[in-house]
Design an enzyme around this catalytic site. Sequence first.
Site, PDB file in Angstrom:
ATOM      1  N   HIS A 109       2.169 -10.594   7.809  1.00 55.17           N
ATOM      2  CA  HIS A 109       3.078 -11.536   7.159  1.00 55.17           C
ATOM      3  C   HIS A 109       3.318 -11.129   5.717  1.00 55.17           C
ATOM      4  O   HIS A 109       4.428 -11.288   5.197  1.00 55.17           O
ATOM      5  CB  HIS A 109       2.513 -12.958   7.233  1.00 55.17           C
ATOM      6  CG  HIS A 109       3.529 -14.020   7.000  1.00 55.17           C
ATOM      7  ND1 HIS A 109       3.563 -14.765   5.838  1.00 55.17           N
ATOM      8  CD2 HIS A 109       4.557 -14.465   7.764  1.00 55.17           C
ATOM      9  CE1 HIS A 109       4.569 -15.629   5.904  1.00 55.17           C
ATOM     10  NE2 HIS A 109       5.189 -15.461   7.059  1.00 55.17           N
ATOM     11  N   CYS A 110       2.313 -10.591   5.072  1.00 57.67           N
ATOM     12  CA  CYS A 110       2.433 -10.199   3.666  1.00 57.67           C
ATOM     13  C   CYS A 110       3.478  -9.092   3.457  1.00 57.67           C
ATOM     14  O   CYS A 110       4.031  -8.965   2.367  1.00 57.67           O
ATOM     15  CB  CYS A 110       1.084  -9.712   3.136  1.00 57.67           C
ATOM     16  SG  CYS A 110      -0.235 -10.942   3.218  1.00 57.67           S
ATOM     17  N   MET A 111       3.718  -8.268   4.482  1.00 58.55           N
ATOM     18  CA  MET A 111       4.582  -7.096   4.306  1.00 58.55           C
ATOM     19  C   MET A 111       5.954  -7.274   4.925  1.00 58.55           C
ATOM     20  O   MET A 111       6.757  -6.339   4.904  1.00 58.55           O
ATOM     21  CB  MET A 111       3.918  -5.879   4.939  1.00 58.55           C
ATOM     22  CG  MET A 111       3.507  -6.110   6.370  1.00 58.55           C
ATOM     23  SD  MET A 111       3.092  -4.618   7.258  1.00 58.55           S
ATOM     24  CE  MET A 111       4.682  -3.906   7.470  1.00 58.55           C
ATOM     25  N   ARG A 163       6.944  -9.776   1.299  1.00 63.55           N
ATOM     26  CA  ARG A 163       6.864 -11.227   1.496  1.00 63.55           C
ATOM     27  C   ARG A 163       6.872 -11.954   0.145  1.00 63.55           C
ATOM     28  O   ARG A 163       7.462 -13.026   0.013  1.00 63.55           O
ATOM     29  CB  ARG A 163       5.589 -11.573   2.264  1.00 63.55           C
ATOM     30  CG  ARG A 163       5.227 -13.052   2.337  1.00 63.55           C
ATOM     31  CD  ARG A 163       6.227 -13.876   3.088  1.00 63.55           C
ATOM     32  NE  ARG A 163       6.558 -13.324   4.394  1.00 63.55           N
ATOM     33  CZ  ARG A 163       7.452 -13.835   5.228  1.00 63.55           C
ATOM     34  NH1 ARG A 163       8.124 -14.933   4.894  1.00 63.55           N
ATOM     35  NH2 ARG A 163       7.710 -13.254   6.388  1.00 63.55           N
TER      36      ARG A 163
END
Length: 349
Positions: free
Chosen positions: A341-343, A96
Amino acid sequence: MTLPVGRGFRMPAEWEPHRGTWLAWPHRRSDWPGKFAPIPWVYGEIARTLARHENVNVLVRDAEQRAAARKVLVAVGADRERVRFYKCPNDRSWVRDSGPIFVTAAGGERAVLDWHFNAWAKYPDWTRDDKIPAVVAADRGLPSWQPRFRNWRVVLEGGSIDVNGQGLMLTTEECLLSTVQQRNPPFDRADYEQVFADYLGVKKVLWLDRGVVGDDTHGHVDDLARFVNARTVVAVAEANEADENYQPLRDNLDRLAAMTDLDGRRLDVVTLPMPAPIVFRGTRLPASYANFYIANGVVIVPTFNDPADRVALGTLADLFPDREVVGIHCVDLVWGLGTLHCMTQQEPV
């Protein structure tokens, strides 16, 4: 050089149609010290869920990692026809923030924004991650820009912004304007707003204050507040007044209540609960239901073995009636200080 906005480019909202999702297969054991073993299986479950609805593009460091990832995906029953591997050496798997941000134009053109990545202005090893957008742009045969402002190559992570695709953006002062983990030391608020206008087609930036406790990025908005349609924002709220998240999240909700869209209309604000604090080895982890990811036909939502899981899932199911809403167990994943969401990074059609 003509800037993206001059050629009609904008950053689409996450819920707009995807060509696929990008992941970087996990390999850095120090991101999950003492708890790495389950992490590839969490990634496998995420890839399996997403591949029911869209293509999944997986960055791997080498042939050995590709073989290991393929074994996991076969074991979990992922649709292998929808999973493609790309050799791309990388430092960490939080794509992300390190991956490409795609922009599109009305005529169907696409391009890649290759923002500078410096590991959240915190860690020394970032040079491989900084090359990911260029690798993706070359594979797709897309033009790319390295955003610059006053001869400064701009640092930006995808988790620090959230757009509605129609000119509005959410971000935080803590992440972009603080002198702690300072990404772009020369920049002030007006400078960022000009960059976002030039490269993302943003017409109005909605500045929140601080992020959640335990956030290693120092204030990413994707643990805090997210657009779910052009005028609706979901934001996390802490019910326990004794919790250290209570007042910062209350302050952000107060700001959101006063914010308006481009036509001067108040935004619709829906709250998500926070799970009870998750502490591992004495560290408070940034567990947040706002770190969901919107894909074609599905929204994947982090869950934490908490009674609030069902509240968060139900709220998001009401907001996305045309998509499946699927919980993914993230108690292990959040030890890496990020979740779904971060990945992930979307690639629009």
